[in-house]
Design an enzyme around this catalytic site. Sequence first.
Site, PDB file in Angstrom:
ATOM      1  CB  ALA A  75      -2.496  42.483  21.317  1.00 49.32           C
ATOM      2  CB  THR A  76      -1.866  37.082  22.691  1.00 45.02           C
ATOM      3  OG1 THR A  76      -1.803  37.792  23.929  1.00 45.02           O
ATOM      4  CG2 THR A  76      -1.021  35.822  22.778  1.00 45.02           C
ATOM      5  CG  ASN A 159       2.999  45.546  28.807  1.00 46.01           C
ATOM      6  OD1 ASN A 159       3.929  45.578  27.998  1.00 46.01           O
ATOM      7  ND2 ASN A 159       2.868  44.589  29.692  1.00 46.01           N
ATOM      8  CD  GLN A 187      -1.144  48.739  27.697  1.00 44.64           C
ATOM      9  OE1 GLN A 187      -1.851  49.708  27.997  1.00 44.64           O
ATOM     10  NE2 GLN A 187      -1.365  47.541  28.216  1.00 44.64           N
ATOM     11  CB  SER A 207      -5.801  44.169  22.249  1.00 45.30           C
ATOM     12  OG  SER A 207      -6.625  43.235  22.848  1.00 45.30           O
ATOM     13  N   GLY A 208      -8.820  45.009  21.558  1.00 43.86           N
ATOM     14  CA  GLY A 208     -10.010  45.782  21.917  1.00 43.86           C
ATOM     15  C   GLY A 208     -10.110  46.156  23.387  1.00 43.86           C
ATOM     16  CB  THR A 248     -17.162  31.816  12.449  1.00 51.57           C
ATOM     17  OG1 THR A 248     -17.322  30.614  11.704  1.00 51.57           O
ATOM     18  CG2 THR A 248     -18.438  32.642  12.384  1.00 51.57           C
ATOM     19  CB  CYS A 333       0.108  41.123  30.433  1.00 54.93           C
ATOM     20  SG  CYS A 333      -0.427  42.836  30.430  1.00 54.93           S
TER      21      CYS A 333
HETATM   22  N1  PMP Z   1       0.800  43.589  24.048  1.00 60.18           N
HETATM   23  C1  PMP Z   1       0.679  44.462  25.050  1.00 60.18           C
HETATM   24  C2  PMP Z   1       1.605  45.634  25.082  1.00 60.18           C
HETATM   25  C3  PMP Z   1      -0.293  44.297  26.037  1.00 60.18           C
HETATM   26  O1  PMP Z   1      -0.402  45.186  27.020  1.00 60.18           O
HETATM   27  C4  PMP Z   1      -1.151  43.172  25.938  1.00 60.18           C
HETATM   28  C5  PMP Z   1      -2.216  42.937  26.987  1.00 60.18           C
HETATM   29  N2  PMP Z   1      -1.736  42.821  28.269  1.00 60.18           N
HETATM   30  C6  PMP Z   1      -0.987  42.280  24.878  1.00 60.18           C
HETATM   31  C7  PMP Z   1      -0.016  42.522  23.950  1.00 60.18           C
HETATM   32  C8  PMP Z   1      -1.864  41.076  24.732  1.00 60.18           C
HETATM   33  O2  PMP Z   1      -3.141  41.471  24.368  1.00 60.18           O
HETATM   34  P1  PMP Z   1      -4.397  40.486  24.437  1.00 60.18           P
HETATM   35  O3  PMP Z   1      -4.789  40.457  25.869  1.00 60.18           O
HETATM   36  O4  PMP Z   1      -5.411  41.140  23.564  1.00 60.18           O
HETATM   37  O5  PMP Z   1      -3.970  39.187  23.897  1.00 60.18           O
END
Ligand code: PMP
Length: 387
Positions: A75-76, A159, A187, A207-208, A248, A333
């Site tokens: 997600a980042t 989060n 979330q 995110s997974g 990849t 996070c």
């Molecule tokens: N957005 C939210 C709301 C999250 O809780 C997180 C993970 N803490 C992220 C983004 C980032 O996700 P990732 O760890 O997959 O980069």
Amino acid sequence: MNSDAYIYLDYNATTPVDPEIFSEMEPYFKEHFGNPASAGHPWGWKAENAAERARLQVANLIGAKPNEVFFTSGATESNNWAVFGLVSKLREESPTEPIHILTSNVEHSSIKNSLEALKMQNVEVDFLPVNQYGQIEVETVRKALKPHTQMLSFIWMNNEIGSINPISELAALCKEKKIYFHTDATQAIGKIPMNVTDLGIDLMSFSGHKIYGPKGIGALFIRSKDPKVQIHPLLYGGGHERGQRSGTLNVPGIVGLGAAASFCQKNQVEETARLTQLRDIMWVKLQMALPGVLLNGHPSERSCNNLNITLSCSTDSLLPRIQNLGVSTGSACGTGQAAMSHVLKGLGLSPAESQRTLRISLGRWTTEKEILRAVEILQNAIPKRNT
Ligand code: PMP
């Protein structure tokens, strides 16, 4: 999942990979190790088929079409890509036109810091205040709109404090004003039903590893119709993901994300109900055990698995006494910096209150016995107030 001595209550930080999901991933590390871009042999075909199956599973969970799902490293990356990719595209189309973006002051750092970086590149960004529950109000957004507002980005489910934002109203406002709408659903996914097509969301990150899939895999939903959303890539290279995201493909991760999405689709309603019940029991027990404990975030419009609480003593003094509890102070996070959480600050907590704040988040393997034990551990660790 937990031994008697250790109780993991930090599922908002990350979830373990579900063993069923892991067993689906495993062959793609070993015998089916091919590169999906190898179009000339069965190893490549096998990997490509697996990635496309996963794309469909993810699309089905969020109400999208498979060609609207682009795999990322998490997600980042998705959040960075959504905002930098859109700004870059808008600048190509109208190089001299100013760009204004609205967001809130309680976003995840991957949105907050991306938008701060864009400010340095002459994008106008307003970090709007939230209400006492940490939710953005549609009226606040409406009042902040400018003629050149081009994008809104708001987190779906917070989060840290678990509060849920009014996503359908925000998306409708964007439709009315012809503005792009991005949401960070990291979330929210798997915890509430969602249909990006019906809601009119343009871009959505997730995110997974928050849904019992692996770390290092995520996706960005990019709307393909009404309107067709176009953003520039963040990563350039061999043109993977239809030229949008080179690199990849992480096939085992993608298979894991697909399996996790499919599991959520089948079990979300039941799992959310179970977690809501456990969360509510825990909150009742916490109030009985810890007089004066306060709940942060919205009392009901909140994540089924999250309790964010302010206690009577600092978490610094508490943590050494609750080492068998996996809970989090502020947001897990970040990189463990001691700075006050910007989310708690946005909520109006003082630095002293924020130092007394804990995030407890439940998950697939949390049992009632564990939460009762966790309350007992907290009760024994917190000094009694003299009444
Ligand atoms: N957005 C939210 C709301 C999250 O809780 C997180 C993970 N803490 C992220 C983004 C980032 O996700 P990732 O760890 O997959 O980069």
